[in-house]
Design a protein around this motif. Sequence first.
Motif, short mmCIF file in Angstrom:
data_model
loop_
_atom_site.label_atom_id
_atom_site.label_comp_id
_atom_site.label_asym_id
_atom_site.label_seq_id
_atom_site.Cartn_x
_atom_site.Cartn_y
_atom_site.Cartn_z
N GLY A 1 0.64 -1.36 0.32
CA GLY A 1 0.46 0.52 0.19
C GLY A 1 0.76 1.15 0.33
N LEU A 2 1.86 1.14 0.30
CA LEU A 2 2.84 2.72 0.89
C LEU A 2 3.44 2.73 -0.73
CD1 LEU A 2 4.48 1.83 4.16
CD2 LEU A 2 3.23 4.01 3.65
N PHE A 3 4.28 1.84 -1.09
CA PHE A 3 4.37 1.83 -3.05
C PHE A 3 3.54 2.49 -3.33
CE2 PHE A 3 5.17 0.00 -6.68
CZ PHE A 3 5.97 0.32 -6.99
N MET A 4 1.88 1.68 -3.81
CA MET A 4 1.16 1.97 -4.47
C MET A 4 1.18 3.97 -3.90
SD MET A 4 -1.56 -1.31 -4.88
CE MET A 4 -1.98 -0.18 -6.16
N LEU A 5 0.86 4.00 -3.30
CA LEU A 5 1.06 5.53 -2.61
C LEU A 5 2.21 6.30 -3.41
CD1 LEU A 5 -0.46 5.41 1.24
CD2 LEU A 5 -1.70 6.26 -0.97
N GLN A 6 2.66 6.35 -2.71
CA GLN A 6 4.16 6.70 -3.82
C GLN A 6 4.61 6.44 -4.89
OE1 GLN A 6 6.23 8.72 -1.60
NE2 GLN A 6 5.16 8.17 -0.24
N TRP A 7 3.97 5.42 -5.94
CA TRP A 7 4.39 5.59 -7.38
C TRP A 7 3.17 6.60 -7.71
CZ3 TRP A 7 1.17 0.63 -10.24
CH2 TRP A 7 1.82 0.61 -11.28
N GLN A 8 1.73 7.02 -6.99
CA GLN A 8 0.47 7.22 -7.00
C GLN A 8 0.93 9.01 -7.64
OE1 GLN A 8 -3.06 8.11 -5.27
NE2 GLN A 8 -3.97 6.75 -6.60
N HIS A 9 1.33 9.59 -6.87
CA HIS A 9 2.09 10.48 -6.04
C HIS A 9 3.57 11.31 -7.71
CE1 HIS A 9 5.47 14.41 -5.18
NE2 HIS A 9 3.43 14.46 -4.24
N ALA A 10 3.61 10.12 -7.28
CA ALA A 10 5.13 9.34 -8.67
C ALA A 10 4.31 10.13 -9.92
CB ALA A 10 6.11 8.73 -8.59
N ALA A 11 3.52 8.99 -10.08
CA ALA A 11 2.49 9.26 -11.24
C ALA A 11 2.37 10.85 -11.83
CB ALA A 11 1.42 8.47 -11.57
N TRP A 12 1.44 11.01 -10.89
CA TRP A 12 0.74 12.27 -10.75
C TRP A 12 1.95 13.81 -11.61
CZ3 TRP A 12 1.63 16.78 -7.21
CH2 TRP A 12 0.95 18.49 -7.92
N LEU A 13 3.03 13.58 -10.58
CA LEU A 13 4.17 14.40 -11.08
C LEU A 13 4.34 14.70 -12.35
CD1 LEU A 13 6.55 14.76 -8.33
CD2 LEU A 13 5.29 16.75 -8.54
N SER A 14 4.50 13.18 -12.64
CA SER A 14 5.07 12.70 -13.94
C SER A 14 4.08 13.46 -14.96
CB SER A 14 5.19 11.14 -14.16
OG SER A 14 5.35 10.35 -15.48
N THR A 15 3.13 12.83 -15.16
CA THR A 15 1.71 13.84 -16.18
C THR A 15 1.57 14.66 -15.93
OG1 THR A 15 0.27 11.34 -15.22
CG2 THR A 15 -0.91 13.19 -16.84
N LEU A 16 1.94 15.70 -14.81
CA LEU A 16 2.05 17.05 -15.06
C LEU A 16 2.83 17.50 -15.82
CD1 LEU A 16 0.11 18.76 -13.21
CD2 LEU A 16 2.16 19.22 -11.78
N ARG A 17 4.17 17.12 -15.78
CA ARG A 17 5.30 17.41 -16.43
C ARG A 17 6.10 17.26 -18.06
NH1 ARG A 17 10.77 18.48 -15.34
NH2 ARG A 17 10.23 17.71 -12.82
N GLU A 18 4.20 16.25 -18.29
CA GLU A 18 3.75 15.76 -19.04
C GLU A 18 3.69 16.92 -19.93
OE1 GLU A 18 2.82 11.94 -22.24
OE2 GLU A 18 3.08 11.57 -20.24
N GLU A 19 2.56 17.09 -19.50
CA GLU A 19 1.15 18.02 -20.20
C GLU A 19 1.97 19.65 -20.13
OE1 GLU A 19 -2.38 17.25 -17.57
OE2 GLU A 19 -2.43 15.61 -18.48
#
Length: 232
Positions: A49-67
Amino acid sequence: METFLDRFILSIPRLYIKQFPYAWIVFIALWTYPPSAIVFVFLFIILLGLFMLQWQHAAWLSTLREEHAPAGGKFHVDRPSIPIWRAVKNIIILLAAAGVVSFFLNRQIGLEPWQMFLIIVGFSLFYRNYTFFGAPTTYVITASGIAVYFAPSHIDYRVFLKFSEISRIERCGYQKDQGWDCFARVRADDGLLFVPKNPNGFTKRLEKLFIVPKDIERFQEQLSPYGLLAES
């Protein structure tokens, strides 16, 4: 592939991930091996669960940077620190409470006291992490606006405010009686207030927004080229 995975993890509500620890109840109900092994299954669920929460935050940053900064444009990230003393105090209280409960439940449910202790501590730190470490918060300044990630409990808010929507940004202290929305790891006497151009607010649920960056001066420096900072 990376974009697909980012969208996949972002599509999972934070509430579902936060409820991972409840899965251990199913394991206990169906467990046919020695009870002592249950604790390891539970700890695995917590870590997943902790891994998925960190992954979700990293994915948000990655998507934001891409956009908003696909070619390496402006992308200033401010992630407020964990309030150490608050975390230490609350964790000490948690450890003491878990120790007392584990002692009085001594083997009543088929687990050793140390196993019950780990389960209580692990569950609390994961499911109620905001109680110990404050609400996970990140602010990002791009060339077109400001993004905010705020997870006060079992849900998260991902907001993007375009500069064209902001009337001004004031440096002040949080005022609860003004009806401001506070998206900050911890409330403080010094922060930034975003005032919308629309008198009805940024959205139906978001009127004026108050944030508390880790480094307010640096944050203001990044915002200065856009002419939104009100004179203090």
